[in-house]
Scaffold this active site. Sequence first.
Site, PDB file in Angstrom:
ATOM      1  N   GLU A  94       1.902  -6.334  -5.255  1.00  0.00           N
ATOM      2  CA  GLU A  94       1.468  -5.279  -6.432  1.00  0.00           C
ATOM      3  C   GLU A  94       2.781  -4.652  -6.894  1.00  0.00           C
ATOM      4  OE1 GLU A  94      -2.280  -3.327  -6.351  1.00  0.00           O
ATOM      5  OE2 GLU A  94      -1.432  -1.555  -7.375  1.00  0.00           O
TER       6      GLU A  94
ATOM      7  N   ASP B 163       0.876  -1.163   0.002  1.00  0.00           N
ATOM      8  CA  ASP B 163      -0.061   0.030   0.191  1.00  0.00           C
ATOM      9  C   ASP B 163       0.950   1.313   0.063  1.00  0.00           C
ATOM     10  OD1 ASP B 163      -2.423  -1.541   0.708  1.00  0.00           O
ATOM     11  OD2 ASP B 163      -1.304  -2.013   2.405  1.00  0.00           O
TER      12      ASP B 163
END
Length: 376
Positions: free
Chosen positions: A272, A18
Amino acid sequence: MDKRQWDIFCAVVDNYGDIGVCWRLARQLAEEYDLAVRLWVDDLAPLTRLCPEASVDAEQQVVAGVEVRPWRQPFPDVQVADVVIEAFACELPENYLVAMAARPNQGLSLPLWLNLEYLSAEDWVEGCHRMTSPHPRLPLTKHIFFPGFSPRTGGLLREQDYDERRARFDPAAFRAGLDIPAVPAGGLTVSLFAYENSGVGELLAAWAEGDRPILCLVPEGRLLPQVWAFFGQDAGSRYSCGSLTVQVLPFLPQSKYDQVLWFCDLNFVRGEDSFVRAQWAAKPLVWHIYPQEDSHHQVKLQAFLTRYAASLPEVDVRALTAFWQAWENQAGTGIAWPAFEAALPSLTAHAGTWAKTLANRRDLTAELVSFVMESR
Ligand code: TRH
């Protein structure tokens, strides 16, 4: 470029992804577009791992041109920015939302409010990119911004100086700097960044028993105890067994992590941000996707594989899929390895073509900036 103020809100769910994405975006907006960027983070500790210049307890600091602020409760009354990004639907503080809606009372326009979503290769993303969602009470509209692989999505984060940095990369200096042992001719250098994975033991065994020398670089982190267990240890930084040498790497600043990927012939990545970086590195990769409770990650994994492998010969698709699935299932990695290894030359060429195709389109930061310009 005008000097609009941007606020980015980041809630750290876990790990580094994040904040990894938000930090990369914030830096790019500040460095490449000279924008005034304020990054609100509810946990500064992971940021200090990615960026050791950042302080874990500063109330206000400027790092790499970005103003970094801790996101605390109650949230302070601050001047609302012109562009507000909530990362991964992290829900803005109520008093900040109210202040956003009140901007017209001060003769200012409503801020442009965007939710930056998680990356997915699924087809439906194209239809949802740039969709709007009205706030249930306040006169505010949120724009949903999806990163993605196709031209009808928001693209992927990639710095404008990426190719230059890569051209300047000196593998010998990198090796010496981290005291990485040399690999004999014909050997394979692999980086192994992953979550806990009970398939790692059989993979390390296959590497140790194989004919080809393998140097495996393991960044400090969640997988390390299982790697140590393979060697019957509970600490240490270098081990050898048969054809395999394992070298533990310290967790490097984010700006240096690319170098690991450039240095290696094959990269295991996760989440990610490292997943995207491995694609830019133009080397074969293995993705440990972030597990979701409803197993939706398996759909996401398949969607990416379908896109990524579309132009590969059938034999390579089979080898790639079988190995990725074994890594995801945490079993059968040793069995799937030989075919995957045999496919590596073809996968290396493919990784180059894939990276070039993706790099030919606008990166995510440029897409965001252009969206903001269009919307005003
Ligand atoms: O750390 P991740 O697993 O992160 C996440 C989060 O878990 C998040 O909650 C989830 O939603 C998301 O994945 C999908 O993996 P990721 O995204 O690859 O982030 C790792 C970051 O750490 C990335 O920015 C690269 C960086 N990194 C370094 O800076 N130095 C290092 O040495 C290593 C190994 C990684």
